[in-house]
Design a protein around this motif. Structure first.
Motif, mmCIF file in Angstrom:
data_model
loop_
_atom_site.group_PDB
_atom_site.id
_atom_site.type_symbol
_atom_site.label_atom_id
_atom_site.label_comp_id
_atom_site.label_asym_id
_atom_site.label_seq_id
_atom_site.Cartn_x
_atom_site.Cartn_y
_atom_site.Cartn_z
ATOM 1 N N TYR A 140 15.492 29.873 52.311
ATOM 2 C CA TYR A 140 16.472 30.774 52.911
ATOM 3 C C TYR A 140 17.277 31.494 51.839
ATOM 4 N N GLN A 141 17.742 32.686 52.158
ATOM 5 C CA GLN A 141 18.767 33.346 51.369
ATOM 6 C C GLN A 141 20.111 32.937 51.949
ATOM 7 N N VAL A 142 21.050 32.532 51.097
ATOM 8 C CA VAL A 142 22.318 31.991 51.579
ATOM 9 C C VAL A 142 23.478 32.809 51.026
ATOM 10 N N LEU A 143 24.336 33.270 51.917
ATOM 11 C CA LEU A 143 25.571 33.950 51.546
ATOM 12 C C LEU A 143 26.753 33.098 51.991
ATOM 13 N N TYR A 144 27.682 32.856 51.069
ATOM 14 C CA TYR A 144 28.896 32.122 51.431
ATOM 15 C C TYR A 144 30.010 33.129 51.676
ATOM 16 N N LEU A 145 30.691 32.993 52.805
ATOM 17 C CA LEU A 145 31.752 33.916 53.204
ATOM 18 C C LEU A 145 33.112 33.299 52.899
ATOM 19 N N VAL A 146 33.868 33.953 52.036
ATOM 20 C CA VAL A 146 35.208 33.484 51.679
ATOM 21 C C VAL A 146 36.209 34.107 52.638
ATOM 22 N N THR A 147 36.921 33.282 53.369
ATOM 23 C CA THR A 147 37.909 33.744 54.337
ATOM 24 C C THR A 147 39.221 32.993 54.109
ATOM 25 N N PRO A 148 40.321 33.429 54.744
ATOM 26 C CA PRO A 148 41.601 32.732 54.544
ATOM 27 C C PRO A 148 41.529 31.265 54.943
ATOM 28 N N GLY A 149 42.377 30.475 54.334
ATOM 29 C CA GLY A 149 42.403 29.041 54.622
ATOM 30 C C GLY A 149 42.076 28.234 53.389
ATOM 31 N N ASP A 150 42.079 26.925 53.547
ATOM 32 C CA ASP A 150 41.743 26.028 52.450
ATOM 33 C C ASP A 150 40.234 25.913 52.322
ATOM 34 N N GLY A 151 39.779 25.686 51.100
ATOM 35 C CA GLY A 151 38.346 25.546 50.875
ATOM 36 C C GLY A 151 37.992 25.816 49.429
ATOM 37 N N PRO A 152 36.718 25.734 49.105
ATOM 38 C CA PRO A 152 36.281 25.923 47.723
ATOM 39 C C PRO A 152 36.450 27.364 47.259
ATOM 40 N N THR A 153 36.667 27.535 45.969
ATOM 41 C CA THR A 153 36.764 28.867 45.384
ATOM 42 C C THR A 153 35.370 29.376 45.030
ATOM 43 N N PRO A 154 35.185 30.691 44.992
ATOM 44 C CA PRO A 154 33.871 31.230 44.604
ATOM 45 C C PRO A 154 33.437 30.758 43.221
ATOM 46 N N GLN A 155 34.395 30.672 42.286
ATOM 47 C CA GLN A 155 34.046 30.252 40.928
ATOM 48 C C GLN A 155 33.509 28.825 40.917
ATOM 49 N N ALA A 156 34.145 27.935 41.674
ATOM 50 C CA ALA A 156 33.697 26.544 41.712
ATOM 51 C C ALA A 156 32.327 26.423 42.365
ATOM 52 N N LEU A 157 32.088 27.218 43.404
ATOM 53 C CA LEU A 157 30.795 27.159 44.082
ATOM 54 C C LEU A 157 29.667 27.648 43.178
ATOM 55 N N LEU A 158 29.904 28.764 42.499
ATOM 56 C CA LEU A 158 28.858 29.321 41.639
ATOM 57 C C LEU A 158 28.588 28.424 40.433
ATOM 58 N N ALA A 159 29.610 27.670 40.008
ATOM 59 C CA ALA A 159 29.397 26.735 38.912
ATOM 60 C C ALA A 159 28.469 25.598 39.342
ATOM 61 N N ARG A 160 28.515 25.233 40.618
ATOM 62 C CA ARG A 160 27.661 24.160 41.132
ATOM 63 C C ARG A 160 26.294 24.665 41.587
ATOM 64 N N GLU A 161 26.252 25.856 42.156
ATOM 65 C CA GLU A 161 24.992 26.392 42.685
ATOM 66 C C GLU A 161 24.932 27.880 42.348
ATOM 67 N N SER A 162 24.281 28.199 41.218
ATOM 68 C CA SER A 162 24.265 29.574 40.720
ATOM 69 C C SER A 162 23.428 30.510 41.583
ATOM 70 N N ARG A 163 22.537 29.969 42.419
ATOM 71 C CA ARG A 163 21.688 30.804 43.270
ATOM 72 C C ARG A 163 22.416 31.287 44.514
ATOM 73 N N LEU A 164 23.604 30.763 44.765
ATOM 74 C CA LEU A 164 24.377 31.126 45.949
ATOM 75 C C LEU A 164 25.059 32.471 45.726
ATOM 76 N N SER A 165 25.050 33.329 46.733
ATOM 77 C CA SER A 165 25.785 34.588 46.694
ATOM 78 C C SER A 165 27.068 34.438 47.502
ATOM 79 N N VAL A 166 28.118 35.084 47.031
ATOM 80 C CA VAL A 166 29.432 34.944 47.650
ATOM 81 C C VAL A 166 29.937 36.309 48.100
#
Length: 264
Positions: A140-166
């Motif tokens: 699958y192609q996976v896009l992570y959607l950053v929206t208001p609220g608590d949760g992971p930052t784009p920088q932290a996610l890309l550091a763990r999974e570089s193939r993920l698009s934000v």
């Protein structure tokens, strides 16, 4: 506000009061139904099989699959007939063009992830990265959607999974154009997987197959897959299997629902 105060506010002399309850919690619906017994109020709750509002001359029916249609069905039951209904929001063409550009030219099925939420319902960066990695490995192609609220930052996610698009408001869009972009992505995706919150309701307006990951977030398989220091082979295989099954079910259910929605 207490139920008695609401009834007093909308009471009409000589007229019948009707309460349509869109909530999904079973205990609350049952308590309200008991509170209204003998008060001359017609109660139409969002309850499985409409069992709390069965009357003589009405038949038992299953609720529609999608929330928007469930809510509309409550109104139809009150009216006693089918009513025209189209809950879908119009998506501007510029938003569709931007969504296609962000989607790219690949032919892998698209999955949208959303882990931000209020309170304690958000997913950690480790959980999002594990889910995204397994879905990407599954094709699958996976896009992570950053929206208001608590949760992971784009920088932290890309550091763990570089193939993920934000996708985030950092694109420079205003509030309304960013919402339009989300709708356009929802039109083209195989499924949205996220936490309880506004994104799921937003995607319902374009008939996006959705999955609530609150229960999966607490599952042993995910905990084993993302907990540092533990062997993840078995848990990762189970989680990968869950991803495949979930995405497949969401895809087929969504397209079946779309076919029913668009058929004359």
């Amino acid at each position: 506000m207490p139920l008695s105060a609401i009834l007093a506010e909308f009471a009409r002399p000589g007229g019948q009061t009707t309460v349509v309850d869109f909530r999904a919690g079973v205990p609350g619906l049952m308590v309200t139904a008991l509170q209204l017994v003998g008060r001359g109020v017609r109660y139409e709750p969002n309850f499985a099989g409409h069992l709390l509002s069965l009357r003589w001359g009405t038949r038992w029916t299953l609720r529609p699959e999608h929330n928007a249609w469930r809510y509309h069905r409550l109104i139809e039951r009150l009216a006693g007939r089918h009513l025209p209904f189209d809950h879908r929001l119009d998506v501007p063409q510029p938003a569709r063009a931007l969504a296609r550009r962000l989607r790219g030219t690949g032919d892998r099925p698209l999955i949208l992830l959303g882990g931000n939420a209020r309170g304690n319902k958000f997913m950690s960066e480790a959980q999002v990265a594990a889910m995204a990695g397994n879905l990407i490995d599954a094709g699958y192609q996976v896009l992570y959607l950053v929206t208001p609220g608590d949760g992971p930052t784009p920088q932290a996610l890309l550091a763990r999974e570089s193939r993920l698009s934000v996708i985030s408001p950092e694109l420079g869009l205003g509030v309304e154009p960013f919402g339009d972009l989300l709708l356009a992505l929802g039109e083209m995706t195989a499924a949205y997987v996220g936490m309880e919150g506004g994104l799921g309701h937003l995607f319902a307006t374009v008939m996006t197959p959705t999955g609530d990951r609150q229960q999966w977030r607490q599952s042993r398989a995910v905990a084993a897959a993302v907990e540092p220091g533990r062997s993840g082979d078995g848990a990762e295989a189970r989680q990968n299997s869950q991803c495949r099954r979930h995405a497949g079910r969401g895809h087929s259910r969504g397209h079946a629902s779309l076919a029913r929605r668009r058929s004359p």
